[in-house]
Enzyme design. Structure first.
Site, mmCIF file in Angstrom:
data_model
loop_
_atom_site.group_PDB
_atom_site.id
_atom_site.type_symbol
_atom_site.label_atom_id
_atom_site.label_comp_id
_atom_site.label_asym_id
_atom_site.label_seq_id
_atom_site.Cartn_x
_atom_site.Cartn_y
_atom_site.Cartn_z
ATOM 1 N NE ARG A 73 10.257 1.682 4.338
ATOM 2 C CZ ARG A 73 11.083 2.734 4.266
ATOM 3 N NH1 ARG A 73 12.147 2.689 3.506
ATOM 4 N NH2 ARG A 73 10.837 3.825 4.950
ATOM 5 N NE ARG A 97 0.353 -1.270 9.451
ATOM 6 C CZ ARG A 97 -0.196 -1.867 8.385
ATOM 7 N NH1 ARG A 97 -1.466 -2.181 8.385
ATOM 8 N NH2 ARG A 97 0.526 -2.130 7.322
ATOM 9 C CG ASP A 114 -8.458 3.159 1.515
ATOM 10 O OD1 ASP A 114 -8.513 2.120 0.834
ATOM 11 O OD2 ASP A 114 -7.641 3.324 2.446
ATOM 12 C CB ALA A 145 -2.187 -0.183 -2.013
HETATM 13 C C1 LIG Z 1 -0.135 8.442 5.957
HETATM 14 C C2 LIG Z 1 -0.676 7.107 5.519
HETATM 15 C C3 LIG Z 1 0.033 5.950 5.845
HETATM 16 C C4 LIG Z 1 -0.452 4.705 5.450
HETATM 17 N N1 LIG Z 1 0.264 3.578 5.760
HETATM 18 C C5 LIG Z 1 -0.184 2.368 5.369
HETATM 19 C C6 LIG Z 1 0.547 1.180 5.669
HETATM 20 O O1 LIG Z 1 1.599 1.213 6.273
HETATM 21 N N2 LIG Z 1 0.046 -0.010 5.261
HETATM 22 C C7 LIG Z 1 -1.139 -0.090 4.594
HETATM 23 O O2 LIG Z 1 -1.566 -1.199 4.244
HETATM 24 N N3 LIG Z 1 -1.847 1.013 4.283
HETATM 25 C C8 LIG Z 1 -1.402 2.241 4.655
HETATM 26 N N4 LIG Z 1 -2.129 3.360 4.354
HETATM 27 C C9 LIG Z 1 -3.404 3.203 3.650
HETATM 28 C C10 LIG Z 1 -3.203 2.858 2.198
HETATM 29 O O3 LIG Z 1 -2.264 3.727 1.607
HETATM 30 C C11 LIG Z 1 -4.545 2.961 1.520
HETATM 31 O O4 LIG Z 1 -5.428 2.049 2.145
HETATM 32 C C12 LIG Z 1 -4.532 2.595 0.057
HETATM 33 O O5 LIG Z 1 -3.291 2.818 -0.534
HETATM 34 C C13 LIG Z 1 -5.579 3.400 -0.692
HETATM 35 O O6 LIG Z 1 -5.091 4.716 -0.824
HETATM 36 P P1 LIG Z 1 -5.985 5.987 -1.026
HETATM 37 O O7 LIG Z 1 -5.160 6.912 -1.849
HETATM 38 O O8 LIG Z 1 -7.334 5.635 -1.491
HETATM 39 O O9 LIG Z 1 -6.172 6.585 0.435
HETATM 40 P P2 LIG Z 1 -5.090 7.227 1.409
HETATM 41 O O10 LIG Z 1 -3.780 6.577 1.247
HETATM 42 O O11 LIG Z 1 -5.710 7.234 2.753
HETATM 43 O O12 LIG Z 1 -4.932 8.740 0.902
HETATM 44 C C14 LIG Z 1 -5.914 9.733 1.095
HETATM 45 C C15 LIG Z 1 -5.238 11.099 0.999
HETATM 46 O O13 LIG Z 1 -6.242 12.112 0.953
HETATM 47 C C16 LIG Z 1 -5.836 13.201 1.760
HETATM 48 N N5 LIG Z 1 -7.030 13.963 2.144
HETATM 49 C C17 LIG Z 1 -8.038 13.559 2.967
HETATM 50 N N6 LIG Z 1 -8.978 14.519 3.057
HETATM 51 C C18 LIG Z 1 -8.559 15.548 2.274
HETATM 52 C C19 LIG Z 1 -9.110 16.815 1.965
HETATM 53 N N7 LIG Z 1 -10.271 17.215 2.490
HETATM 54 N N8 LIG Z 1 -8.431 17.618 1.128
HETATM 55 C C20 LIG Z 1 -7.242 17.226 0.577
HETATM 56 N N9 LIG Z 1 -6.665 16.029 0.863
HETATM 57 C C21 LIG Z 1 -7.327 15.200 1.688
HETATM 58 C C22 LIG Z 1 -5.131 12.508 2.921
HETATM 59 O O14 LIG Z 1 -4.287 13.391 3.617
HETATM 60 C C23 LIG Z 1 -4.363 11.403 2.200
HETATM 61 O O15 LIG Z 1 -3.104 11.834 1.757
HETATM 62 C C24 LIG Z 1 -1.678 4.622 4.722
HETATM 63 C C25 LIG Z 1 -2.376 5.785 4.396
HETATM 64 C C26 LIG Z 1 -1.882 7.023 4.777
HETATM 65 C C27 LIG Z 1 -2.647 8.290 4.393
#
Ligand SMILES: Cc1cc2nc3c(=O)[nH]c(=O)nc-3n(C[C@H](O)[C@H](O)[C@H](O)COP(=O)(O)OP(=O)(O)OC[C@H]3O[C@@H](n4cnc5c(N)ncnc54)[C@H](O)[C@@H]3O)c2cc1C
Length: 486
Positions: free
Chosen positions: A128, A208, A331, A344
């Site tokens: 999760r 979803r 991402d 992820a």
């Molecule tokens: C709330 C949420 C729920 C998700 N749920 C799912 C799911 O159920 N299933 C799935 O497959 N994937 C989900 N994802 C996407 C998944 O987590 C990502 O694709 C993957 O884990 C890569 O993560 P990441 O840390 O690169 O990006 P992300 O998980 O998108 O995290 C990016 C973070 O950067 C923060 N951020 C953005 N801009 C700024 C800024 N200017 N200043 C400070 N902070 C900033 C955002 O608030 C976020 O917390 C979700 C993402 C989020 C944010």
């Protein structure tokens, strides 16, 4: 202790940290990618601060896929490792026709192989998302790493060897390196790491939602889907004409994800919540023949549903600024289509690879270390991004009538991941390849990545080339390029 490293560091919460290397890192974004990078960089001796725009860790999201290559350093965090093992969904995977005819059943490849890159972790195929992120945050707190919420970063600038990061409230943070782990669709002034990523609507969306299994009525048709769950959680994919419906069935939480044609009411946001009644008719209409238990399952949804607009994105080769002091990660560097099942996983691999490159490069060479990391990672990630296109095509073009006639004859490549993906150790790879890759970047020495399918010849692709191929109805040959076997 990292192999090859002899200097003792400190131990906090059971985590062996290398001596300080003097590198100050500012991470933008407390998503799974940013939190993972913060943990790994701290462990390798960097000083880290994480800035997150949200006021707290978001409870949004349902499940994501975490495969072994994302978990190779989990053993280095004993208490987080224990947290991880509190909740394991070691799912079997199944493909069904809408009426409930089983087409294909298996276990994930690493389970069948009996060994994988995270050898001492019982891999939970599904986790999760909010629980995983909370587990990382709890570990960072126990280590004393600063994660600051309510800090929206609005601009970044490089001055000499320093990076200055400014938030919306005017606070500034100064570091040697800034990691933009800010996900998709968030641009920050001055974060200049090459061309903007091209984006195109795919014409599809995914609805979803996750909810507690206890909300399903015990004697209802839906409850019949849960009859084996105590023994074996299940990941079920129902394939119908140009749609697919995934059910996650576990004893404590369940979820469904329905990929459907975009009706224009969708958005690329985890906050785009809709009443389930807006989605359920789309499922009902997608086949005349749905198993009543499946329809009952979705009708019993107690929560609002995210309707996420699916957009294709180009792969981008450059993740760093010219100096190497700004780096996109997760991402923000390489968004994935959900059918790639790797968003992820690759974000977590990034953090492990980057931290090891920082350890080897040290403060003097921090800018080169990020470039080496970028070079080591780009092709691997790019190939996996492409699987999102072909997996979706396969799932949406299954001949359901033929399958129902003869289920045994069909195989669905969606579950063909390949040993090269899940048996990869990003820390060892960075350690073993750093020097040769640096010589390649600095002196033009030959260097080829080996974190691809064995024998794979990397073929550059673009959003335009993939969409043209799909439009022309040409099948992708990606999984015939090199060894994708388990
Ligand atoms: C709330 C949420 C729920 C998700 N749920 C799912 C799911 O159920 N299933 C799935 O497959 N994937 C989900 N994802 C996407 C998944 O987590 C990502 O694709 C993957 O884990 C890569 O993560 P990441 O840390 O690169 O990006 P992300 O998980 O998108 O995290 C990016 C973070 O950067 C923060 N951020 C953005 N801009 C700024 C800024 N200017 N200043 C400070 N902070 C900033 C955002 O608030 C976020 O917390 C979700 C993402 C989020 C944010």
């Amino acid at each position: 202790m990292i192999s090859g490293e002899t200097t003792p560091g400190t131990v906090v919460d059971g985590v062996h940290r290398l001596p300080s290397n003097g590198i100050k890192i500012i991470v933008i974004g407390a998503g799974v990618g940013g939190l993972g990078a913060a943990l790994e960089c701290w462990r390798k001796g960097c000083e880290v601060v994480v800035l997150e725009r949200a006021e707290k860790l978001s409870p949004l999201g349902d499940y994501f896929t975490i495969t072994p290559s994302a978990l190779t350093t989990l053993k280095d965090y004993p208490s987080m490792h224990a947290d991880y093992h509190k909740c394991i969904y070691d799912c079997s995977v199944h493909v069904y026709s809408p009426s409930g005819v089983p087409i294909y059943s298996t276990y994930p490849e690493w389970r069948r192989a009996g060994a994988h890159a995270a050898y001492d972790v019982t891999v939970s195929f599904l986790k999760r998302r909010p629980v995983y992120a909370q587990m990382q945050l709890d570990q960072l707190e126990r280590l004393g790493v600063s994660v600051q919420f309510g800090r929206k970063v609005v601009s970044v600038c490089e001055r000499g060897d320093q990076v200055i990061v400014t938030t919306a409230s005017g606070e500034t943070f100064i570091g040697d390196l800034c990691i933009g782990a800010n996900g998709i669709g968030s641009s920050i002034d001055g974060f200049d790491t090459g061309p903007e990523v091209a984006v195109q609507d795919s014409g599809y969306a995914v609805a979803r939602v996750a909810f507690p299994a206890s909300t399903l009525k015990p004697d209802s048709p839906a409850a019949t889907l849960m009859k084996n769950i105590d023994v074996q959680p299940e990941f079920r994919t129902y394939v119908a004409d140009d749609v697919h419906l995934i059910l996650f069935l576990t004893r404590d939480w369940v979820a469904w994800c329905f990929t459907h044609a975009d009706d224009g009411e969708t958005a690329e946001s985890w906050g785009n919540l809709k009443d389930p009644d807006a989605i359920i008719p789309l499922i009902e209409r997608s086949s005349d023949n749905w198993d009543p238990a499946v329809l009952d399952f979705v009708r019993q949804t107690p929560n609002r549903v995210v309707d996420w607009k699916l957009r294709w994105r180009d792969g981008t080769e450059q993740w760093t600024s010219d100096s190497g002091r700004l780096l996109r990660l997760g991402d923000a560097a390489h968004a994935f289509f959900p059918t790639a099942g790797n968003g992820a996983v690759q974000a977590l691999e990034d953090g492990v690879s980057l931290a090891e490159c920082m350890r080897i490069g040290g403060k003097e060479n921090a800018g080169w270390a990020t470039k080496v990391h970028n070079q080591l990672r780009f092709q691997r990630v790019s190939v996996l991004q492409q699987t999102g296109f072909l997996n979706r095509e396969e799932l949406h073009h299954v001949d359901v009538a033929a399958i129902e006639e003869n289920p045994k004859e069909v195989t669905v490549g969606f579950f063909k991941i390949g040993r090269w993906v899940w048996n990869h150790d990003p820390e060892a790879y960075a350690r073993d390849n750093y020097a040769a890759c640096l010589a390649h970047l600095q002196e033009g020495e030959p260097f080829s990545n080996t974190n691809l399918p064995p024998g794979h010849i990397y073929v550059p692709w673009s959003l335009a080339s993939e969409t043209a191929r799909m439009k022309a109805g040409v099948k992708s040959s990606l999984k015939q390029n090199g060894d994708w076997s388990a």
